[in-house]
Scaffold this active site. Structure first.
Site, PDB file in Angstrom:
ATOM      1  CG  MET A  14      23.466  15.079 -34.098  1.00  0.00           C
ATOM      2  SD  MET A  14      22.368  15.057 -32.659  1.00  0.00           S
ATOM      3  CE  MET A  14      21.025  16.118 -33.232  1.00  0.00           C
ATOM      4  CB  SER A  35      32.101   7.576 -45.404  1.00  0.00           C
ATOM      5  OG  SER A  35      32.816   8.788 -45.486  1.00  0.00           O
ATOM      6  CB  SER A  76      25.644  24.290 -41.679  1.00  0.00           C
ATOM      7  OG  SER A  76      26.706  24.775 -40.882  1.00  0.00           O
ATOM      8  CE  LYS A 182      19.400  23.358 -32.211  1.00  0.00           C
ATOM      9  NZ  LYS A 182      20.840  23.585 -32.268  1.00  0.00           N
ATOM     10  CD  GLU A 189      23.376  24.682 -26.092  1.00  0.00           C
ATOM     11  OE1 GLU A 189      24.503  24.308 -26.473  1.00  0.00           O
ATOM     12  OE2 GLU A 189      22.309  24.333 -26.640  1.00  0.00           O
ATOM     13  CG  HIS A 451      26.586  62.363 -35.704  1.00  0.00           C
ATOM     14  ND1 HIS A 451      26.591  61.894 -36.994  1.00  0.00           N
ATOM     15  CD2 HIS A 451      27.858  62.210 -35.240  1.00  0.00           C
ATOM     16  CE1 HIS A 451      27.813  61.462 -37.304  1.00  0.00           C
ATOM     17  NE2 HIS A 451      28.598  61.649 -36.255  1.00  0.00           N
TER      18      HIS A 451
END
EC number: 1.1.1.44
Length: 468
Positions: A14, A35, A76, A182, A189, A451
């Site tokens: 990427m 690297s 990340s 995203k 997706e 409740h």
């Protein structure tokens, strides 16, 4: 020595392709990778280009025009934190870091806050389109301070894909909004891929069609409403053969894996009280599919239907599958955009959902003809709460729901697992219901936990002594 206009850290596929994209668009680019041999290899394979390699962070940072713009295309998490820490000693006020990884939006918010203390801007930018998109034009979702975006927007617009001549990039909003969008993009997706997989499975198991036939069906579908990147690649995947002349799809292990963005999306939906049912089922299906050894055991112990499906009109049935898939896709997008709207309100992001749907139209993985309809609906009325309530999509839903219902019913009858499609019709029926059995749930909660509940005939909050 002349300084470069932009720098990219991270030379995996990427980052490398993004750097080449920038260079092709007439930018001079400094590159750095942890690297060193990878950096050397990139320069060797791309001679006579305006790519300038550096082998220390200090030299890399000092090679850039001030205010500097540095793009991080790295894993990340800890790797991002460590890289930012290594940059800080050499940065100046006004410099901009663009984090282009799949970073959790809350991490982006925190990092942006810390960097702003020293005068450095962080833009959390989602890049979609995969390795090909990075090279030829991704869809870009940048979030952060508006002034920082304004400075980098010319280059982002240059390298982005475009739809009808307009770059597929826009200012999303402050702090972590770009990475949030995203994240939800990736959730949609997941839903898209699951719906397509289920449609493929129905064609394969119920209609007993071969790969060539299914590929032709997907090719036909891709010419109409379902036109999309994922449908397009699916037709090619189905007929790809390996070096032994076997269909590759039939040789791939049926265990779905993921990198976590779908999980983040579903967790956020829970935080926002958003019924992201279809996308969540798509995430859970990958978890379930990974239980291969358990499934093999269960297949020998647990019984299912033994009936043999006979279709009276194959073409009619295939059309119903298409309609079911399209409505399922609409519901997936409706849920995703509803979540974006809720997040926008909670975090005060002021997301422009019409613009977001526009930048999804080219370059990204979920690009589809459907998105033009979404953009058009937002341009006509930006105040609706759910896509299903808009003119185009409600007409499709009211027409196609019977096909979705029938495909789900038949699949369940014959033991075909379809969690996304079944979730779609369940969501549709729940959403269109004026009355749901939640009254009983409220009574149960009040019975065992006091409740309380509300009444339809009186205002106020009530509690009943159910034991009296």
């Amino acid at each position: 020595m002349a300084k470069q206009q932009i720098g990219v850290i991270g030379m995996a596929v990427m980052g490398r392709n993004l750097a080449l994209n920038m260079e092709r668009n007439q930018y001079t680019v400094s590159i750095f990778n942890r690297s060193l041999d990878i950096t050397e290899k990139i320069i060797l394979n791309n001679p006579n280009k305006n790519l300038f390699p550096f082998f220390s962070i200090k030299d890399f940072v000092l090679s850039l025009i001030v205010p500097r713009c540095i793009v991080l295309m790295i894993k990340s998490g800890v790797a991002t934190d460590d890289t930012i820490k290594s940059l800080i000693p050499y940065l100046s006020k006004g410099d901009i870091i663009i984090d282009g990884g799949n970073t959790f939006y809350k991490d982006t918010i925190q990092r942006g806050y810390e960097l702003l203390k020293i005068g450095v801007n962080l833009i959390g930018a989602g890049f979609s389109g995969g390795e090909k998109g990075a090279l030829y034009g991704p869809s870009i979702m940048p979030g952060g301070r508006q002034e920082a975006y304004n400075y980098v927007s010319p280059i982002l617009k240059k390298i982005a894909s475009n739809s009808e001549g307009i770059p597929c990039v826009t200012y999303i909003g402050p702090d972590g909004s770009g990475h949030y969008v995203k994240m939800v993009h990736n959730g949609i997706e997941y839903g898209d891929m699951q719906l397509i997989a289920e449609s493929y499975f129905i064609l394969k198991t119920l209609l007993r069609l071969d790969n060539q036939s299914i590929s032709k069906i997907f090719d036909i579908w891709n010419q109409g409403e379902l036109n999309s990147y994922l449908i397009d690649i699916t037709k090619d995947i189905l007929i790809k053969k390996d070096d032994q002349n076997n269909y590759l799809i039939d040789c791939i292990l049926d265990e779905g894996s993921s990198k976590g963005t779908g999980t983040w999306t579903t967790k956020s939906a829970l935080d926002l009280n958003e019924p992201l049912t279809l996308i969540t089922e798509s995430v859970f299906f990958r978890y379930l599919s990974s239980l291969k050894s358990q499934r093999l055991l269960a297949s020998k112990i647990l019984c299912g239907p033994k009936d043999f499906f006979i279709v009276l009109n194959r073409d009619d049935f295939i059309e119903k599958i298409r309609q079911a898939l399209y409505l399922g896709k609409i519901i997936s997008y409706a849920q995703g955009f509803s979540q974006l709207n809720s997040a926008s309100q909670k975090y005060n992001w002021n997301l422009k959902l019409g613009e977001i749907s526009r930048i999804f139209q080219s370059g990204c993985i979920i690009r589809a003809k459907l998105l033009k309809n979404i953009t058009q609906e937002y341009s006509s009325n930006n105040n609706f709460v759910n896509l299903l309530l808009t003119p185009y999509f409600r007409e499709i839903a009211n027409t196609y729901h019977s096909s979705l219902r029938e495909i789900v019913s038949i699949s369940v009858k014959y033991g075909i697992p379809i969690p996304a499609l079944s979730s779609a019709i369940s969501y549709f029926d729940s959403y269109r219901s004026a009355f749901l059995p939640s009254n009983l749930i409220q009574a149960q909660r009040d019975f065992f936990g006091a409740h309380t509940y509300k009444r339809i005939d009186k205002s106020g909050i009530f509690h009943t002594n159910w034991y009296s």
